[in-house]
Motif scaffolding. Structure first.
Motif, PDB file in Angstrom:
ATOM      1  N   HIS A  36       9.220  -5.780  -0.391  1.00 52.20           N
ATOM      2  CA  HIS A  36       8.947  -4.201  -0.261  1.00 52.20           C
ATOM      3  C   HIS A  36       8.549  -4.107  -1.971  1.00 52.20           C
ATOM      4  O   HIS A  36       6.813  -4.353  -1.990  1.00 52.20           O
ATOM      5  CB  HIS A  36       9.358  -3.378   0.609  1.00 52.20           C
ATOM      6  CG  HIS A  36       8.053  -2.741   0.892  1.00 52.20           C
ATOM      7  ND1 HIS A  36       7.253  -3.100   2.054  1.00 52.20           N
ATOM      8  CD2 HIS A  36       8.536  -1.252   0.672  1.00 52.20           C
ATOM      9  CE1 HIS A  36       6.989  -1.801   2.216  1.00 52.20           C
ATOM     10  NE2 HIS A  36       7.438  -0.680   1.632  1.00 52.20           N
ATOM     11  N   TYR A  37       9.534  -3.705  -2.453  1.00 49.42           N
ATOM     12  CA  TYR A  37       8.318  -2.690  -3.536  1.00 49.42           C
ATOM     13  C   TYR A  37       7.791  -3.738  -4.587  1.00 49.42           C
ATOM     14  O   TYR A  37       6.505  -3.682  -5.007  1.00 49.42           O
ATOM     15  CB  TYR A  37      10.165  -2.474  -4.117  1.00 49.42           C
ATOM     16  CG  TYR A  37       9.780  -1.653  -6.209  1.00 49.42           C
ATOM     17  CD1 TYR A  37       8.706  -0.602  -5.967  1.00 49.42           C
ATOM     18  CD2 TYR A  37       9.274  -2.026  -6.846  1.00 49.42           C
ATOM     19  CE1 TYR A  37       7.721   0.460  -6.495  1.00 49.42           C
ATOM     20  CE2 TYR A  37       9.060  -1.622  -7.594  1.00 49.42           C
ATOM     21  CZ  TYR A  37       8.602  -0.097  -8.131  1.00 49.42           C
ATOM     22  OH  TYR A  37       8.099   0.165  -9.293  1.00 49.42           O
ATOM     23  N   ASP A  39       5.957  -6.943  -3.198  1.00 49.71           N
ATOM     24  CA  ASP A  39       4.926  -6.395  -2.581  1.00 49.71           C
ATOM     25  C   ASP A  39       3.899  -5.499  -2.753  1.00 49.71           C
ATOM     26  O   ASP A  39       3.089  -5.262  -2.506  1.00 49.71           O
ATOM     27  CB  ASP A  39       4.607  -6.649  -1.149  1.00 49.71           C
ATOM     28  CG  ASP A  39       4.879  -8.118  -0.473  1.00 49.71           C
ATOM     29  OD1 ASP A  39       4.631  -8.951  -0.977  1.00 49.71           O
ATOM     30  OD2 ASP A  39       6.211  -8.167   0.337  1.00 49.71           O
ATOM     31  N   LYS A  40       4.716  -4.356  -2.961  1.00 48.72           N
ATOM     32  CA  LYS A  40       3.974  -2.706  -3.110  1.00 48.72           C
ATOM     33  C   LYS A  40       2.934  -2.543  -4.121  1.00 48.72           C
ATOM     34  O   LYS A  40       2.319  -2.585  -4.898  1.00 48.72           O
ATOM     35  CB  LYS A  40       4.850  -1.328  -3.717  1.00 48.72           C
ATOM     36  CG  LYS A  40       5.018  -0.856  -1.897  1.00 48.72           C
ATOM     37  CD  LYS A  40       3.598   0.023  -1.495  1.00 48.72           C
ATOM     38  CE  LYS A  40       4.310   0.448  -0.295  1.00 48.72           C
ATOM     39  NZ  LYS A  40       2.908   0.889   0.352  1.00 48.72           N
ATOM     40  N   ASN A  42       2.015  -5.887  -6.630  1.00 42.58           N
ATOM     41  CA  ASN A  42       1.278  -6.388  -6.095  1.00 42.58           C
ATOM     42  C   ASN A  42       0.051  -5.890  -5.134  1.00 42.58           C
ATOM     43  O   ASN A  42      -1.035  -6.545  -5.867  1.00 42.58           O
ATOM     44  CB  ASN A  42       1.562  -8.003  -5.026  1.00 42.58           C
ATOM     45  CG  ASN A  42       2.344  -8.532  -6.076  1.00 42.58           C
ATOM     46  OD1 ASN A  42       2.350  -8.895  -7.124  1.00 42.58           O
ATOM     47  ND2 ASN A  42       3.387  -9.703  -5.353  1.00 42.58           N
ATOM     48  N   GLU A  43      -0.256  -4.715  -5.159  1.00 42.81           N
ATOM     49  CA  GLU A  43      -1.611  -3.906  -4.155  1.00 42.81           C
ATOM     50  C   GLU A  43      -1.936  -3.531  -5.548  1.00 42.81           C
ATOM     51  O   GLU A  43      -3.288  -2.853  -5.446  1.00 42.81           O
ATOM     52  CB  GLU A  43      -0.897  -3.549  -3.032  1.00 42.81           C
ATOM     53  CG  GLU A  43      -0.156  -3.773  -1.611  1.00 42.81           C
ATOM     54  CD  GLU A  43       0.162  -3.116  -1.202  1.00 42.81           C
ATOM     55  OE1 GLU A  43       0.525  -1.762  -0.971  1.00 42.81           O
ATOM     56  OE2 GLU A  43       0.565  -3.445   0.589  1.00 42.81           O
ATOM     57  N   VAL A  44      -1.639  -3.025  -6.877  1.00 42.11           N
ATOM     58  CA  VAL A  44      -1.657  -2.380  -7.500  1.00 42.11           C
ATOM     59  C   VAL A  44      -3.321  -3.532  -7.929  1.00 42.11           C
ATOM     60  O   VAL A  44      -2.860  -4.375  -8.576  1.00 42.11           O
ATOM     61  CB  VAL A  44      -1.195  -1.793  -8.747  1.00 42.11           C
ATOM     62  CG1 VAL A  44      -1.377  -1.496 -10.354  1.00 42.11           C
ATOM     63  CG2 VAL A  44       0.325  -1.455  -7.947  1.00 42.11           C
ATOM     64  N   ASP A  45      -4.106  -2.444  -8.474  1.00 42.25           N
ATOM     65  CA  ASP A  45      -5.758  -2.702  -9.070  1.00 42.25           C
ATOM     66  C   ASP A  45      -5.041  -2.859 -10.328  1.00 42.25           C
ATOM     67  O   ASP A  45      -5.344  -1.800 -11.538  1.00 42.25           O
ATOM     68  CB  ASP A  45      -7.052  -2.069  -8.713  1.00 42.25           C
ATOM     69  CG  ASP A  45      -7.855  -3.151  -9.092  1.00 42.25           C
ATOM     70  OD1 ASP A  45      -8.224  -3.926  -9.936  1.00 42.25           O
ATOM     71  OD2 ASP A  45      -8.599  -2.235  -9.490  1.00 42.25           O
ATOM     72  N   THR A  46      -5.271  -3.975 -10.990  1.00 45.35           N
ATOM     73  CA  THR A  46      -5.006  -3.957 -12.519  1.00 45.35           C
ATOM     74  C   THR A  46      -5.958  -5.255 -13.789  1.00 45.35           C
ATOM     75  O   THR A  46      -6.563  -5.523 -14.720  1.00 45.35           O
ATOM     76  CB  THR A  46      -3.315  -5.319 -12.832  1.00 45.35           C
ATOM     77  OG1 THR A  46      -4.364  -6.525 -12.128  1.00 45.35           O
ATOM     78  CG2 THR A  46      -2.571  -4.299 -12.107  1.00 45.35           C
TER      79      THR A  46
END
Length: 95
Positions: A36-37, A39-40, A42-46
């Motif tokens: 779950h962490y 996945d979180k 992976n949501e960060v805009d890099t």
């Protein structure tokens, strides 16, 4: 993606680990929290963020590699607790 107790049992078998039912449940929960962490993350805009392989700007913190005269066998063995001819003698480690 989530991990089931069946997945944990399979991974444990591959790793030759044995878990009680309670440990298997706990491991399932912990692995799901980790996923779950991730996945979180992976949501960060890099976008536009340069990848880095170190956290500081120092290029080389090692000393210069300078050629020098190596020790002679006698010099190297001078403080050896035990020796045989021109070799260090150590206790047998492997049966």
């Amino acid at each position: 993606m989530s991990v089931t107790t069946k997945d944990v049992a399979y991974i444990a078998e591959l790793a030759r680990l044995k878990f009680t039912d309670a440990e298997q449940e706990r491991m399932t929960d912990e692995l799901n929290m980790i996923l779950h962490y991730v996945d979180k993350l992976n949501e960060v805009d890099t976008e536009g963020v340069e990848p880095l392989n170190t956290i500081h700007d120092q290029i080389n913190v090692l000393r210069a590699d300078v050629e020098h005269t190596p020790l002679s066998n006698e010099e190297a063995l001078k403080n050896a607790p035990d020796r045989q001819d021109r070799f260090f003698k150590v206790p047998k480690v492997i049966g």
